[in-house]
Write a protein that holds these residues in place. Sequence first.
Motif, mmCIF file in Angstrom:
data_model
loop_
_atom_site.group_PDB
_atom_site.id
_atom_site.type_symbol
_atom_site.label_atom_id
_atom_site.label_comp_id
_atom_site.label_asym_id
_atom_site.label_seq_id
_atom_site.Cartn_x
_atom_site.Cartn_y
_atom_site.Cartn_z
ATOM 1 N N VAL A 97 0.822 -1.213 0.000
ATOM 2 C CA VAL A 97 0.000 0.000 0.000
ATOM 3 C C VAL A 97 0.857 1.265 0.000
ATOM 4 N N THR A 98 2.016 1.241 0.669
ATOM 5 C CA THR A 98 2.847 2.447 0.721
ATOM 6 C C THR A 98 3.605 2.685 -0.586
ATOM 7 N N THR A 99 3.627 1.696 -1.463
ATOM 8 C CA THR A 99 4.226 1.907 -2.783
ATOM 9 C C THR A 99 3.172 2.330 -3.805
ATOM 10 N N ARG A 100 1.916 2.052 -3.516
ATOM 11 C CA ARG A 100 0.828 2.413 -4.434
ATOM 12 C C ARG A 100 0.290 3.814 -4.199
ATOM 13 N N HIS A 101 0.430 4.311 -2.965
ATOM 14 C CA HIS A 101 -0.148 5.613 -2.614
ATOM 15 C C HIS A 101 0.883 6.469 -1.894
ATOM 16 N N LYS A 102 0.773 7.757 -2.072
ATOM 17 C CA LYS A 102 1.637 8.697 -1.361
ATOM 18 C C LYS A 102 1.225 8.740 0.111
ATOM 19 N N PRO A 103 2.168 9.109 0.985
ATOM 20 C CA PRO A 103 1.832 9.183 2.421
ATOM 21 C C PRO A 103 0.654 10.116 2.702
ATOM 22 N N GLU A 104 0.609 11.252 1.990
ATOM 23 C CA GLU A 104 -0.488 12.202 2.201
ATOM 24 C C GLU A 104 -1.831 11.556 1.895
ATOM 25 N N TRP A 105 -1.885 10.780 0.812
ATOM 26 C CA TRP A 105 -3.135 10.132 0.420
ATOM 27 C C TRP A 105 -3.577 9.144 1.501
ATOM 28 N N ILE A 106 -2.646 8.321 1.979
ATOM 29 C CA ILE A 106 -2.985 7.319 3.003
ATOM 30 C C ILE A 106 -3.447 8.008 4.293
ATOM 31 N N LEU A 107 -2.708 9.017 4.744
ATOM 32 C CA LEU A 107 -3.074 9.712 5.987
ATOM 33 C C LEU A 107 -4.415 10.429 5.849
ATOM 34 N N ASN A 108 -4.658 11.041 4.692
ATOM 35 C CA ASN A 108 -5.958 11.685 4.482
ATOM 36 C C ASN A 108 -7.075 10.650 4.416
ATOM 37 N N PHE A 109 -6.799 9.501 3.804
ATOM 38 C CA PHE A 109 -7.837 8.475 3.698
ATOM 39 C C PHE A 109 -8.223 7.923 5.072
ATOM 40 N N ASN A 136 -15.406 5.260 9.204
ATOM 41 C CA ASN A 136 -14.452 6.202 9.774
ATOM 42 C C ASN A 136 -14.051 5.682 11.156
ATOM 43 N N GLN A 137 -12.774 5.402 11.355
ATOM 44 C CA GLN A 137 -12.291 4.857 12.621
ATOM 45 C C GLN A 137 -11.920 5.952 13.619
ATOM 46 N N ASN A 138 -12.103 7.206 13.240
ATOM 47 C CA ASN A 138 -11.818 8.349 14.110
ATOM 48 C C ASN A 138 -10.398 8.301 14.666
ATOM 49 N N LEU A 139 -9.444 8.041 13.777
ATOM 50 C CA LEU A 139 -8.047 8.019 14.192
ATOM 51 C C LEU A 139 -7.558 9.432 14.458
ATOM 52 N N THR A 140 -6.761 9.570 15.498
ATOM 53 C CA THR A 140 -6.091 10.843 15.732
ATOM 54 C C THR A 140 -4.950 10.952 14.722
ATOM 55 N N ASP A 141 -4.376 12.140 14.600
ATOM 56 C CA ASP A 141 -3.240 12.310 13.696
ATOM 57 C C ASP A 141 -2.086 11.405 14.124
ATOM 58 N N GLU A 142 -1.855 11.307 15.414
ATOM 59 C CA GLU A 142 -0.776 10.459 15.924
ATOM 60 C C GLU A 142 -1.031 8.987 15.584
ATOM 61 N N GLU A 143 -2.263 8.524 15.772
ATOM 62 C CA GLU A 143 -2.599 7.142 15.412
ATOM 63 C C GLU A 143 -2.423 6.906 13.911
ATOM 64 N N ALA A 144 -2.840 7.885 13.107
ATOM 65 C CA ALA A 144 -2.709 7.756 11.657
ATOM 66 C C ALA A 144 -1.238 7.629 11.259
ATOM 67 N N HIS A 145 -0.385 8.469 11.848
ATOM 68 C CA HIS A 145 1.051 8.384 11.553
ATOM 69 C C HIS A 145 1.619 7.031 11.978
ATOM 70 N N SER A 146 1.180 6.530 13.124
ATOM 71 C CA SER A 146 1.706 5.239 13.590
ATOM 72 C C SER A 146 1.226 4.100 12.682
ATOM 73 N N VAL A 147 -0.010 4.152 12.238
ATOM 74 C CA VAL A 147 -0.516 3.127 11.318
ATOM 75 C C VAL A 147 0.251 3.193 10.000
ATOM 76 N N TYR A 148 0.517 4.399 9.517
ATOM 77 C CA TYR A 148 1.294 4.540 8.284
ATOM 78 C C TYR A 148 2.690 3.930 8.456
ATOM 79 N N GLU A 149 3.319 4.165 9.602
ATOM 80 C CA GLU A 149 4.649 3.609 9.837
ATOM 81 C C GLU A 149 4.584 2.082 9.922
ATOM 82 N N PHE A 150 3.501 1.564 10.510
ATOM 83 C CA PHE A 150 3.308 0.109 10.546
ATOM 84 C C PHE A 150 3.114 -0.438 9.125
#
Length: 158
Positions: A97-109, A136-150
């Motif tokens: 998923v991180t090769t198919r989409h830009k980080p901004e797209w994933i975090l916004n999604f 909508n899982q109501n992720l905080t920005d911090e949770e979203a960043h951590s999920v992206y890193e995972f």
Amino acid sequence: MKKMFLILGMATGLFACSGNSSKQAESTAETTTPAATEEKAPAYDPERGSGKFTNVTVSPTLDKALADAGNKVYDVKCASCHKLSDEKLVGPGWKGVTTRHKPEWILNFVTNTDEMIDKDAKAQAMLELCMVRMPNQNLTDEEAHSVYEFMRKNDGVK
């Protein structure tokens, strides 16, 4: 006597219904008229999606602590619908998923799910494929960043 009650009941019903429809028409007209002070929405960017994340800097190396936190969020909020492979469960698999989409797209999604599904062609294509709208899982920005890193860890970033 029964006839009189029947006629009276029908007349009351017709009167009550006709009064509401004109109020409903007025009410609809009021809500659909745009306010003169509304600003024009910025142009939609399909590379980053729709949301507050516009320019995300990603380290070439993995933040292990952040990825571990993202794994915990995944276990609680994501694992019931997404596999870590490329196999679809309810939603699409996360492999690559991180090769198919830009980080901004994933975090916004993941933080602005409803608007992204409504506006983004890639999100709409996934909806057609999976046939289930991501809640909508109501992720905080911090949770979203951590999920992206995972997700990055899952994609082999070391």
